[in-house]
Design a protein around this motif. Structure first.
Motif, PDB file in Angstrom:
ATOM      1  N   GLY A   1       5.188  41.382  -2.407  1.00 38.50           N
ATOM      2  CA  GLY A   1       4.572  40.835  -1.205  1.00 38.50           C
ATOM      3  C   GLY A   1       5.317  41.288   0.037  1.00 38.50           C
ATOM      4  O   GLY A   1       6.414  41.845  -0.041  1.00 38.50           O
ATOM      5  N   ASN A   2       4.735  41.039   1.198  1.00 40.14           N
ATOM      6  CA  ASN A   2       5.370  41.477   2.440  1.00 40.14           C
ATOM      7  C   ASN A   2       6.720  40.803   2.675  1.00 40.14           C
ATOM      8  O   ASN A   2       7.637  41.388   3.252  1.00 40.14           O
ATOM      9  CB  ASN A   2       4.440  41.236   3.629  1.00 40.14           C
ATOM     10  CG  ASN A   2       3.925  39.808   3.715  1.00 40.14           C
ATOM     11  OD1 ASN A   2       3.019  39.433   2.963  1.00 40.14           O
ATOM     12  ND2 ASN A   2       4.476  39.008   4.610  1.00 40.14           N
ATOM     13  N   HIS A   3       6.888  39.570   2.204  1.00 36.94           N
ATOM     14  CA  HIS A   3       8.171  38.889   2.358  1.00 36.94           C
ATOM     15  C   HIS A   3       9.237  39.449   1.419  1.00 36.94           C
ATOM     16  O   HIS A   3      10.419  39.116   1.575  1.00 36.94           O
ATOM     17  CB  HIS A   3       8.014  37.384   2.108  1.00 36.94           C
ATOM     18  CG  HIS A   3       7.538  36.628   3.306  1.00 36.94           C
ATOM     19  ND1 HIS A   3       8.378  35.971   4.176  1.00 36.94           N
ATOM     20  CD2 HIS A   3       6.287  36.426   3.790  1.00 36.94           C
ATOM     21  CE1 HIS A   3       7.687  35.399   5.127  1.00 36.94           C
ATOM     22  NE2 HIS A   3       6.404  35.653   4.924  1.00 36.94           N
TER      23      HIS A   3
ATOM     24  N   LEU B   1      -1.910  46.717  -8.096  1.00 38.14           N
ATOM     25  CA  LEU B   1      -2.267  47.509  -6.920  1.00 38.14           C
ATOM     26  C   LEU B   1      -1.317  47.126  -5.792  1.00 38.14           C
ATOM     27  O   LEU B   1      -1.257  45.960  -5.382  1.00 38.14           O
ATOM     28  CB  LEU B   1      -3.713  47.243  -6.489  1.00 38.14           C
ATOM     29  CG  LEU B   1      -4.145  47.871  -5.157  1.00 38.14           C
ATOM     30  CD1 LEU B   1      -4.170  49.391  -5.255  1.00 38.14           C
ATOM     31  CD2 LEU B   1      -5.505  47.324  -4.729  1.00 38.14           C
ATOM     32  N   LYS B   2      -0.599  48.080  -5.272  1.00 38.90           N
ATOM     33  CA  LYS B   2       0.356  47.833  -4.188  1.00 38.90           C
ATOM     34  C   LYS B   2      -0.378  47.745  -2.854  1.00 38.90           C
ATOM     35  O   LYS B   2      -1.156  48.631  -2.500  1.00 38.90           O
ATOM     36  CB  LYS B   2       1.384  48.967  -4.150  1.00 38.90           C
ATOM     37  CG  LYS B   2       2.465  48.801  -3.104  1.00 38.90           C
ATOM     38  CD  LYS B   2       3.428  49.977  -3.186  1.00 38.90           C
ATOM     39  CE  LYS B   2       4.463  49.921  -2.094  1.00 38.90           C
ATOM     40  NZ  LYS B   2       5.356  51.107  -2.137  1.00 38.90           N
ATOM     41  N   THR B   3      -0.123  46.663  -2.096  1.00 40.34           N
ATOM     42  CA  THR B   3      -0.763  46.493  -0.783  1.00 40.34           C
ATOM     43  C   THR B   3       0.261  46.285   0.331  1.00 40.34           C
ATOM     44  O   THR B   3      -0.104  45.865   1.434  1.00 40.34           O
ATOM     45  CB  THR B   3      -1.744  45.303  -0.795  1.00 40.34           C
ATOM     46  OG1 THR B   3      -1.019  44.096  -1.109  1.00 40.34           O
ATOM     47  CG2 THR B   3      -2.866  45.513  -1.779  1.00 40.34           C
ATOM     48  N   THR B   4       1.542  46.543   0.052  1.00 38.68           N
ATOM     49  CA  THR B   4       2.567  46.435   1.083  1.00 38.68           C
ATOM     50  C   THR B   4       2.934  47.825   1.591  1.00 38.68           C
ATOM     51  O   THR B   4       2.686  48.832   0.930  1.00 38.68           O
ATOM     52  CB  THR B   4       3.825  45.745   0.540  1.00 38.68           C
ATOM     53  OG1 THR B   4       4.295  46.462  -0.615  1.00 38.68           O
ATOM     54  CG2 THR B   4       3.537  44.306   0.162  1.00 38.68           C
TER      55      THR B   4
ATOM     56  N   HIS C   1      -1.087  41.695  -3.686  1.00 38.37           N
ATOM     57  CA  HIS C   1      -0.658  40.580  -2.838  1.00 38.37           C
ATOM     58  C   HIS C   1      -1.701  40.201  -1.796  1.00 38.37           C
ATOM     59  O   HIS C   1      -2.067  39.026  -1.668  1.00 38.37           O
ATOM     60  CB  HIS C   1       0.659  40.920  -2.139  1.00 38.37           C
ATOM     61  CG  HIS C   1       1.136  39.809  -1.255  1.00 38.37           C
ATOM     62  ND1 HIS C   1       1.407  38.537  -1.738  1.00 38.37           N
ATOM     63  CD2 HIS C   1       1.370  39.761   0.090  1.00 38.37           C
ATOM     64  CE1 HIS C   1       1.796  37.761  -0.742  1.00 38.37           C
ATOM     65  NE2 HIS C   1       1.767  38.471   0.373  1.00 38.37           N
ATOM     66  N   HIS C   2      -2.189  41.165  -1.047  1.00 39.90           N
ATOM     67  CA  HIS C   2      -3.094  40.868   0.063  1.00 39.90           C
ATOM     68  C   HIS C   2      -4.556  40.881  -0.384  1.00 39.90           C
ATOM     69  O   HIS C   2      -4.971  41.802  -1.095  1.00 39.90           O
ATOM     70  CB  HIS C   2      -2.939  41.913   1.172  1.00 39.90           C
ATOM     71  CG  HIS C   2      -1.594  41.940   1.814  1.00 39.90           C
ATOM     72  ND1 HIS C   2      -0.542  42.663   1.281  1.00 39.90           N
ATOM     73  CD2 HIS C   2      -1.127  41.337   2.933  1.00 39.90           C
ATOM     74  CE1 HIS C   2       0.513  42.524   2.065  1.00 39.90           C
ATOM     75  NE2 HIS C   2       0.198  41.722   3.061  1.00 39.90           N
TER      76      HIS C   2
END
Length: 254
Positions: free
Chosen positions: A69-71, A110-113, A153-154
């Motif tokens: 995640g972005n965090h 699936l990577k979304t960062t 994540h997103h």
């Protein structure tokens, strides 16, 4: 029937200990086939937060796949963010973006960062061409007849929640994944549960979002999703701490 516990946004460093104990107790008592964690394990991507998260996830005693995640990317240390963004993840290495093949179900990461984006808010989603191609290859390799769930994540498109994802490349990715045969996309980030049917790629794909087990709640109390897959049917139930009975999320057919 295959049962998944879909959890997200635990935010170690701002976690809710009571919610974590509640979730771990349900995992112990009900023994789901797998736990899908869709990002934001930590609050500030600090090493001690990752260590606590790894210890907690390993203690669940079930197959686990974890999305970034972005965090979970260093925010204040730009050197680490650009050059060693995943170094602190080493305690969780075997769980990160781990594809899972279960009975009748394939879970595809699936990577979304992104380490950097051409906009001020780097917390929002981004699907690169490379990340999409890697996910599509795993979808195409899934056993025939499996239900295919994408874990990221997103949310790839907005689902009407208070918080937003604004995922760049998300709509394109959703159309390509749906056309390739994906049945649902499991996400976090917005801290509220949802399950909606979305027309995409010439068909319909389910968008399923989990709540949070942290103190950073939005509209809903701490929660996670139980996902039941039986044949072609996918049922989503929001398991909300302190609420009885559990709340079906699955949208009506039609």
């Amino acid at each position: 029937m295959t049962r998944l516990f879909h959890v997200s946004d635990i935010h170690f460093g701002a976690e809710d200990p009571a919610a974590l104990d509640w979730f771990a107790g349900l995992v112990r008592d009900e023994q789901p086939d797998a736990v899908v964690m869709t990002g934001d394990l930590t609050m500030r991507a600090r090493s001690h937060e990752f260590e606590a998260a790894a210890k907690w996830l390993e203690g669940l005693g079930r197959p686990v796949t974890v999305e970034v995640g972005n965090h979970d990317l260093p925010y204040f240390n730009l050197w680490a963010r650009f050059f060693t963004p995943y170094r602190r993840y080493r305690a969780l290495e075997r769980m990160i973006e781990r594809p899972l093949d279960l009975q009748g179900v394939t879970i595809v990461p699936l990577k979304t960062t992104a380490r950097f984006q051409w906009r001020l808010n780097w917390s929002k989603g981004h699907v690169s061409t490379r990340a999409l191609q890697e996910a599509l290859a795993l979808v195409e390799a899934a056993p025939q007849g499996h239900r295919i769930l994408i874990a990221c994540h997103h949310p790839l498109v907005e689902a009407g929640t208070r918080s937003t994802s604004r995922t760049r490349g998300g709509r394109r990715a959703l159309a390509a994944l749906s056309q390739a045969g994906a049945d649902a996309v499991l996400t976090g980030h917005v801290h509220d549960p949802f399950d909606v049917r979305h027309p995409s790629g010439g068909g319909t794909v389910r968008l399923i979002g989990a709540g949070t087990l942290s103190e950073r709640v939005r509209e809903s109390p701490p929660s996670f999703n139980e996902i039941r897959i039986a044949g072609v049917e996918i049922e989503t139930i929001a398991r909300i701490m302190g609420a009885t009975p559990d709340q079906p999320l699955s949208p009506p057919v039609g």
